[in-house]
Every structure is written in structure tokens, then in C-alpha cells.
Design a protein around this motif. Structure first.
Motif, mmCIF file in Angstrom:
data_model
loop_
_atom_site.group_PDB
_atom_site.id
_atom_site.type_symbol
_atom_site.label_atom_id
_atom_site.label_comp_id
_atom_site.label_asym_id
_atom_site.label_seq_id
_atom_site.Cartn_x
_atom_site.Cartn_y
_atom_site.Cartn_z
ATOM 1 N N LEU A 1 31.504 109.659 52.681
ATOM 2 C CA LEU A 1 30.968 108.422 53.288
ATOM 3 C C LEU A 1 31.940 107.852 54.304
ATOM 4 N N VAL A 2 31.417 107.521 55.484
ATOM 5 C CA VAL A 2 32.216 106.794 56.478
ATOM 6 C C VAL A 2 31.445 105.534 56.834
ATOM 7 N N ALA A 3 32.063 104.395 56.604
ATOM 8 C CA ALA A 3 31.362 103.128 56.868
ATOM 9 C C ALA A 3 32.282 102.144 57.559
ATOM 10 N N PHE A 4 31.686 101.337 58.423
ATOM 11 C CA PHE A 4 32.451 100.299 59.109
ATOM 12 C C PHE A 4 32.094 98.938 58.541
ATOM 13 N N GLY A 5 33.069 98.047 58.582
ATOM 14 C CA GLY A 5 32.812 96.655 58.241
ATOM 15 C C GLY A 5 32.413 95.909 59.495
ATOM 16 N N ALA A 6 32.765 94.626 59.532
ATOM 17 C CA ALA A 6 32.328 93.778 60.638
ATOM 18 C C ALA A 6 32.859 94.268 61.985
ATOM 19 N N TYR B 1 35.536 97.438 64.119
ATOM 20 C CA TYR B 1 35.937 98.843 64.019
ATOM 21 C C TYR B 1 37.240 99.055 63.247
ATOM 22 N N THR B 2 38.011 98.001 63.057
ATOM 23 C CA THR B 2 39.267 98.182 62.331
ATOM 24 C C THR B 2 39.032 98.335 60.825
ATOM 25 N N HIS B 3 37.824 97.966 60.364
ATOM 26 C CA HIS B 3 37.528 98.092 58.934
ATOM 27 C C HIS B 3 36.707 99.346 58.656
ATOM 28 N N LEU B 4 37.394 100.475 58.627
ATOM 29 C CA LEU B 4 36.720 101.735 58.371
ATOM 30 C C LEU B 4 36.947 102.106 56.905
ATOM 31 N N SER B 5 35.857 102.325 56.168
ATOM 32 C CA SER B 5 36.067 102.753 54.790
ATOM 33 C C SER B 5 35.586 104.188 54.630
ATOM 34 N N GLU C 1 19.082 94.976 60.239
ATOM 35 C CA GLU C 1 18.345 96.024 59.533
ATOM 36 C C GLU C 1 18.905 97.427 59.698
ATOM 37 N N THR C 2 19.857 97.612 60.616
ATOM 38 C CA THR C 2 20.393 98.957 60.838
ATOM 39 C C THR C 2 21.786 98.855 61.473
ATOM 40 N N GLY C 3 22.436 100.014 61.699
ATOM 41 C CA GLY C 3 23.727 100.026 62.379
ATOM 42 C C GLY C 3 24.918 100.173 61.442
ATOM 43 N N SER C 4 24.702 100.013 60.142
ATOM 44 C CA SER C 4 25.786 100.198 59.183
ATOM 45 C C SER C 4 25.175 100.572 57.834
ATOM 46 N N LEU C 5 26.043 100.821 56.872
ATOM 47 C CA LEU C 5 25.584 101.247 55.542
ATOM 48 C C LEU C 5 25.547 100.072 54.567
ATOM 49 N N ASP C 6 25.393 98.871 55.074
ATOM 50 C CA ASP C 6 25.350 97.712 54.179
ATOM 51 C C ASP C 6 24.103 97.757 53.293
ATOM 52 N N ILE C 7 24.281 97.344 52.053
ATOM 53 C CA ILE C 7 23.151 97.294 51.115
ATOM 54 C C ILE C 7 22.081 96.349 51.663
ATOM 55 N N GLY C 8 20.818 96.805 51.610
ATOM 56 C CA GLY C 8 19.708 96.003 52.123
ATOM 57 C C GLY C 8 19.230 96.464 53.495
#
Ligand code: GUN
Ligand code: ZN
Length: 421
Positions: free
Chosen positions: A9-14, A16-20, A361-368
């Protein structure tokens, strides 16, 4: 049915510096196509453990790409060699777009167009259609069948083209309003008021475009701005009383926080600050700018304008947002800015979702959010595989994918949880 998709899994937060990064991660997709849960496999709730599973092993699972500017009726006219933008439009583009007056042709093309996006890992887009209402309708219907976040509109153009692709100011306003009523916010579809650019619209049409935009609540405005030197000179001839190109759109109420201007290569400092004050976005189309010889768009010079990334097919030479990132990287290197992989991937996903106002609704892997996903194989080709042997971090793996990857690196694509490629 609830389903499980597993991989790295590669996911970003708010930002680009928050890459998980989870080397063994999972996404749980609910019946409604939205992300129910995401995290390391080791923490997967028991309730999901027996759900049917698509396992991608070591491949990367991340948010699907978003294309912030692409032309549907140009889907097959890539690599058309011309002197410059205006020559390219009259020689190749207008004759090809003329075919979209025929609904069956537009419907068949829309299916191919979307399949091409999906095979490149693109799960949402802001697209120009042709000047024919039936073409926009065809694209909306095709996207609806995939439950895809697709934004388009009828191209408004009432001069400086061939009659087969010209409309009239009144007809274009009527068609645009009708499309908005039928398609805007229908499922995941959104509408964009779409005057092609200042050259192909009379003042009467631009005025109506501004009025129509006010009535199309929530719609985006898409057009082209400051792409080539010859284009800017022609705008000066056609609008001699406006101080610059941006002022033409400004005068007709087209400069808003929902406006996406493709290119923005040759903007003055005054234009940049007025665009930024309005909250507008520039869609950067590097493969197109390089192919047509339009110029180098500097992110630094256009700061603080938000910059979205886009293919601009068929001026652009690749449907791949990976290739678009590669070209973005190279163009910015010419302009003295070295972008990181995290910045490039963030721009092509959550950054573009924000620019297109679909980040809820899209653009990241956030729940929902909808499960709009791409699965990338960092070892898809011989060149990628040998470069991968040298990669020391996830950032490094992503950088190699951006610079060396294309559709061959896309192992699978999901739109709203449905496998489309
Ligand atoms: N300016 C006006 N129309 C177009 C188009 O179709 N492509 C590009 N690249 N620029 C344009
Ligand atoms: Zn374009």
C-alpha cells in the motif's frame, strides 16, 4: 459484496510529505464501491478475513491517477506533426473532431477512450468533448456505465474553425445548459462549461459562456490559456482592447475558483497574480507542450498558482500519467526545480482531485472514498526490473516508476471497486 484487495500500500495524507507505506497492506471495498477499511494485513478486522480477495503480492496498490485535461475526440490523433498549435488544430484536429457529429461514432469512440484511460491506470478525468452535444452525451453515458468520476461538457466554438465543428453562441449556451440539467451530479458525473479558447469564440459566445456558468451551479470551467506565442498574438488581434490574454476570460466572468486553464506557459506576473487571486488552476500538459513546441511551463514562475497534471491527448503523446510525471520532472529540471516522486504522484492523484473538486470522493485511499485504484508493477519491464534492483526506498521505487513506467506497469485498475482493467 465486500471484497479485499491486497498488495504493497502507498498512500498520501493531506500533502505529499505524508507518504505512508505498508509492505503487506489491504483495502476492504464495500458493496457501494467505497473503501471500508485500509491498513496492514496484520490488523485486518476478523469480519473481513474471509472476504473474496484479489492479491497483488509485492505490487503497489495506490489511488488511481486523475487526468486534469484531455480531449476525448482526439483519442486516436496522437503524433500528428504540425508547425505549431494553430497549424495542428486546423490541419488535423478540427477534421477529426468533425466525426463526432455522428452519435454512433461518438458512442463507439467513448468506450475505446475510457478503456485507454483505464489501461493506463487513470480512474477520473476532466475531458473536452467535441462541439457536438451528442459527443458529450456519449462520453457521459460511457462513464456512467463504469460508475466513474468523469467531467466533461460540450466544446463551445463559433468562429475560426471549419463549419463542421462550429456552433453558434445561442446553440452552444442552450446545449450547455441542457447537459448541465441532465448530467451534473448524476451519480459521479460532473459538468464543465467548455469554451475551447478565446480564438474560437466570439465575444457574444464568451459572454453567454459567462452567463451560463453562473447558472450551472457547481460546474467547472475548462478552457485553454497562454499555450503558444502565435496563439497569444492572435488573441491580441481579436481582442485589441484587453490588456492581456487572461483579461479576456476575466471580462466575461470565466476566471473563478472552479476554472481550469490548460497550459499557462507564457503568463505575465500580473496574469499569474490575478489567476491566483481568483483561485483558478493551471493544468500542466508537458508531453503536449514538448510535442507542439509550445514552451516550458515553470511551476516556480507560476507560483502560487495551483498546478494540476494532464496528458492533453491528442496534443500530448502519451495517455500515461506516469509518462506525464516523467515529462513534468524533465520540464521543471529545465526551469531549475527538482521535483520528488512524492510530489509527482501527489499531483497526479490527490492534487488533481482537489483541482477538479472531486477530492471528497477520490484521489486518495481515505476510508469512505470510492475505491478508484491502480496496481503498479515496479518490475514490469526489463529496464524497470534492473533499475528496481538498485532501489533503496519506496520513494526510489516510485521515482523509477514515474520516469520509466507507462501502461506496461499498470497491472490492474479499479473504478468504484470494479475491476476495469
Ligand atoms: N487550444 C485550443 N484547442 C486546443 C486543443 O485541442 N489542444 C491544445 N493542446 N490546445 C488547444
Ligand atoms: Zn487541450
Amino acid at each position: 459484496m465486500t471484497r479485499l484487495i491486497t498488495g504493497q500500500l502507498v498512500a498520501f495524507g493531506a500533502d505529499y510529505t505524508h507518504l505512508s507505506h505498508e509492505s503487506k497492506g489491504a483495502i476492504v471495498v464495500g458493496d457501494d464501491g467505497r473503501i471500508l477499511w485500509r491498513g496492514p494485513m496484520s490488523l485486518l478486522p476478523q469480519a473481513f478475513a474471509t472476504a473474496p480477495r484479489d492479491d497483488y503480492g509485492d505490487k503497489l496498490l495506490m489511488a488511481g491517477f486523475i487526468d486534469a485535461h484531455i480531449h476525448f475526440p482526439q483519442y486516436r490523433m496522437l503524433a500528428a506533426p504540425a508547425k505549431d498549435l494553430l497549424d495542428w488544430l486546423s490541419r488535423y484536429t478540427f477534421p477529426e473532431e468533425a466525426r463526432y457529429a455522428a452519435a454512433p461514432y461518438a458512442a463507439a469512440s467513448a468506450k475505446i477512450f475510457l478503456q485507454r484511460l483505464f489501461s493506463n491506470g487513470t480512474t477520473a478525468a476532466l475531458a473536452f468533448s467535441s462541439s457536438h452535444k451528442v459527443a458529450a452525451e456519449a462520453l457521459f453515458h460511457a462513464a456512467e456505465n463504469h460508475h466513474m468520476a468523469l467531467i466533461t461538457g460540450k466544446t463551445m466554438m463559433d468562429r475560426e474553425a471549419t463549419s463542421a465543428v462550429q456552433d453558434t453562441a445561442e446553440q452552444s449556451a442552450e446545449d450547455t445548459l441542457a447537459l448541465h440539467r441532465v448530467f451534473h451530479n448524476r451519480g459521479r458525473l460532473r459538468h464543465a462549461v467548455s469554451p475551447r479558447f478565446a480564438i474560437t469564440s466570439t465575444e457574444a459566445q464568451l459572454e453567454l459562456a459567462g452567463e451560463v456558468l453562473k447558472q450551472c451551479h457547481g460546474a467547472l470551467l475548462q478552457t485553454h490559456l497562454s499555450e503558444s506565442v502565435a496563439e497569444i498574438a492572435r488573441v491580441k488581434q481579436l481582442f485589441p482592447n484587453d490588456p492581456d490574454y487572461t483579461a479576456v476570460y476575466e471580462r466575461f466572468g470565466l476566471l473563478t475558483d472552479h476554472s481550469i486553464f490548460a497550459h499557462g506557459i507564457h503568463l505575465s506576473a500580473s496574469e499569474v497574480s490575478r489567476l491566483a487571486a481568483a483561485g483558478a488552476t493551471i493544468a500542466h500538459c508537458p508531453t503536449s507542450n514538448n510535442f507542439l513546441g509550445s514552451g516550458l511551463m515553470s511551476i516556480t514562475r507560476n507560483s502560487p498558482l495551483p498546478i494540476a497534471l494532464a496528458t492533453d491527448i491528442g496534443g500530448g503523446t502519451s495517455y500515461s500519467m506516469l509518462q506525464t510525471m516523467a515529462e513534468t520532472y524533465k520540464v521543471q529540471m529545465h526551469c531549475g526545480l527538482k521535483l520528488s516522486a512524492a510530489q509527482l504522484f501527489h499531483m497526479a492523484t490527490l492534487g488533481n482531485a482537489r483541482a477538479l473538486r472531486i477530492d471528497h470522493e477520490t484521489g486518495s485511499l481515505d476510508i469512505g472514498k470510492y475505491a478508484d485504484l491502480v496496481v503498479l508493477n515496479p518490475q514490469a519491464t526489463a529496464v524497470l526490473a534492473s533499475r528496481h534492483e538498485l532501489s533503496e526506498s519506496i520513494e526510489d521505487v516510485l521515482f523509477a516508476l514515474a520516469l520509466l513506467g507507462d501502461d506496461r506497469a499498470v497491472a490492474a485498475t479499479y473504478v468504484a471497486g470494479g475491476k476495469v482493467h
